[in-house]
Design an enzyme around this catalytic site. Structure first.
Site, PDB file in Angstrom:
ATOM      1  N   PRO A   2     -75.579  36.257  42.908  1.00 23.07           N
ATOM      2  CA  PRO A   2     -76.799  35.496  42.570  1.00 23.07           C
ATOM      3  C   PRO A   2     -77.115  34.438  43.631  1.00 23.07           C
ATOM      4  O   PRO A   2     -76.231  33.722  44.087  1.00 23.07           O
ATOM      5  CB  PRO A   2     -76.433  34.829  41.239  1.00 23.07           C
ATOM      6  CG  PRO A   2     -75.264  35.593  40.715  1.00 23.07           C
ATOM      7  CD  PRO A   2     -74.534  36.112  41.906  1.00 23.07           C
ATOM      8  N   GLU A   3     -78.381  34.398  44.038  1.00 30.05           N
ATOM      9  CA  GLU A   3     -78.838  33.400  45.003  1.00 30.05           C
ATOM     10  C   GLU A   3     -79.835  32.486  44.297  1.00 30.05           C
ATOM     11  O   GLU A   3     -79.973  32.522  43.079  1.00 30.05           O
ATOM     12  CB  GLU A   3     -79.456  34.102  46.223  1.00 30.05           C
ATOM     13  CG  GLU A   3     -78.489  35.077  46.898  1.00 30.05           C
ATOM     14  CD  GLU A   3     -79.102  35.813  48.086  1.00 30.05           C
ATOM     15  OE1 GLU A   3     -80.020  35.266  48.723  1.00 30.05           O
ATOM     16  OE2 GLU A   3     -78.661  36.938  48.370  1.00 30.05           O
ATOM     17  N   HIS A  91     -65.197  40.102  29.675  1.00 25.39           N
ATOM     18  CA  HIS A  91     -64.854  39.107  30.699  1.00 25.39           C
ATOM     19  C   HIS A  91     -65.441  37.729  30.413  1.00 25.39           C
ATOM     20  O   HIS A  91     -65.648  36.953  31.338  1.00 25.39           O
ATOM     21  CB  HIS A  91     -65.284  39.617  32.072  1.00 25.39           C
ATOM     22  CG  HIS A  91     -64.658  40.924  32.433  1.00 25.39           C
ATOM     23  ND1 HIS A  91     -63.305  41.068  32.645  1.00 25.39           N
ATOM     24  CD2 HIS A  91     -65.188  42.161  32.575  1.00 25.39           C
ATOM     25  CE1 HIS A  91     -63.039  42.329  32.922  1.00 25.39           C
ATOM     26  NE2 HIS A  91     -64.158  43.020  32.885  1.00 25.39           N
ATOM     27  N   ARG A 110     -65.034  39.195  38.176  1.00 25.15           N
ATOM     28  CA  ARG A 110     -64.266  39.059  39.424  1.00 25.15           C
ATOM     29  C   ARG A 110     -63.724  37.650  39.647  1.00 25.15           C
ATOM     30  O   ARG A 110     -63.035  37.417  40.625  1.00 25.15           O
ATOM     31  CB  ARG A 110     -65.128  39.512  40.598  1.00 25.15           C
ATOM     32  CG  ARG A 110     -65.457  41.002  40.478  1.00 25.15           C
ATOM     33  CD  ARG A 110     -66.363  41.483  41.574  1.00 25.15           C
ATOM     34  NE  ARG A 110     -65.733  41.361  42.893  1.00 25.15           N
ATOM     35  CZ  ARG A 110     -66.338  41.646  44.023  1.00 25.15           C
ATOM     36  NH1 ARG A 110     -67.583  42.044  44.021  1.00 25.15           N
ATOM     37  NH2 ARG A 110     -65.707  41.519  45.164  1.00 25.15           N
ATOM     38  N   ARG A 152     -77.109  25.277  66.499  1.00 23.94           N
ATOM     39  CA  ARG A 152     -76.250  26.411  66.163  1.00 23.94           C
ATOM     40  C   ARG A 152     -76.255  27.442  67.286  1.00 23.94           C
ATOM     41  O   ARG A 152     -77.320  27.861  67.729  1.00 23.94           O
ATOM     42  CB  ARG A 152     -76.739  27.117  64.892  1.00 23.94           C
ATOM     43  CG  ARG A 152     -77.023  26.189  63.750  1.00 23.94           C
ATOM     44  CD  ARG A 152     -75.725  25.744  63.124  1.00 23.94           C
ATOM     45  NE  ARG A 152     -75.992  24.678  62.173  1.00 23.94           N
ATOM     46  CZ  ARG A 152     -75.476  24.663  60.943  1.00 23.94           C
ATOM     47  NH1 ARG A 152     -74.723  25.633  60.535  1.00 23.94           N
ATOM     48  NH2 ARG A 152     -75.742  23.651  60.145  1.00 23.94           N
TER      49      ARG A 152
END
Ligand SMILES: [Zn+2]
Length: 273
Positions: A2-3, A91, A110, A152
């Site tokens: 998810p973003e 889960h 996970r 960068r």
């Protein structure tokens, strides 16, 4: 994973439903997540009223007078708002029980997700302190992006994944924004011209906004869903992500994939230079 658009979709669903709700109890079924669930979540949150549900980058913030739970969904985490008596899922790791009878369940097969706790201003918490600007904020623009990229030496795609440069952008939306801006993912970040930085900043905003409007991206059956179980619809709008070998929707040339920093990047060799 998810973003920003997926977390924002969850936030928009939860905010009106949880604001004002009183947490009756917090049940940690299995706290072995990416980091141990802090005591504050278990001890301070029960009895509190949720004041707000906010988002910062890919983090969801549940705020109360006693403190703020800072939730990250990791690779496979999800939140589901349900009735307290609904049968648990395999889960489910953490459950917030509300006085009005709902239950907010955090499920994470996970275990890369995390719950953290901030007693004071959550924006000063180590998880959030180093995050870069929110890309949908007005203040995020091509000039600021250029200032950040100029320092960068890495490829621009890798720079965009750095959460301290811009918050909330991950692999899917970095690929899509670079396509929308016509920028090759391997271009050196520091070499992008002001005009290209302007285009890229606009593309990031547009791609994220379009994805939010579609309720995010769900790539497979077990992928992301909002807190009521609704999957996203942006996957059918993707221009490059996951489309290696398929024709570019703009020019017809085959979309290419390459590896950058352990992740797969997708791009059109003609539309992106
Ligand atoms: Zn193309």
């Amino acid at each position: 994973m998810p973003e920003l658009p997926e977390v924002e979709t969850i936030r928009r669903y939860l905010a009106p439903r949880l604001a004002g709700a009183i947490v009756r109890d917090v049940v940690v079924h299995d706290g072995r997540l990416r980091r141990p669930v802090p005591r504050g979540v278990r001890s301070d949150l029960p009895g509190q009223r949720i004041e707000r549900v906010d988002r910062r980058g890919k983090y969801l913030l549940l705020s109360s007078a006693a403190g703020t739970a800072i939730v990250h969904l990791g690779m496979s985490g999800s939140l589901r708002l349900t009735e307290a008596g609904a049968p648990p899922a395999t889960h489910d790791r953490i459950e917030l029980l509300f006085a009005a009878g709902q239950s907010l369940r955090f499920n994470d097969p996970r275990r890369f997700g995390s719950w953290q706790w901030a007693r004071r201003d959550p924006l000063d918490h180590p998880a959030l302190r180093c995050l870069g600007p929110e890309p949908l904020d007005r203040g995020f623009d091509g000039r600021g992006l250029r200032r950040a990229l100029r320092r960068r030496s890495s490829a621009v795609k890798l720079a965009l994944l750095d959460q301290s440069l811009v918050a909330g952008v991950g692999n899917i939306y970095a690929s899509e924004a670079l396509f929308a801006a016509g920028v090759r993912p391997t271009a050196r970040a520091s070499s992008l011209s002001p005009a290209r930085c302007d285009r890229l900043a606009v593309a990031i905003k547009q791609v994220l906004a379009a994805a939010i409007a579609c309720g995010g991206t769900t790539l497979d059956d077990e992928g992301y869903a909002s807190a009521d179980g609704t999957p996203g619809r942006f996957q059918v709008e993707l221009m490059v992500y996951g489309r290696a070998g398929e024709p570019c929707r703009r020019c017809g040339r085959a979309i290419r994939a390459l590896r950058q920093g352990q992740r797969t990047t997708y791009f059109c060799p003609r539309c992106q230079r």
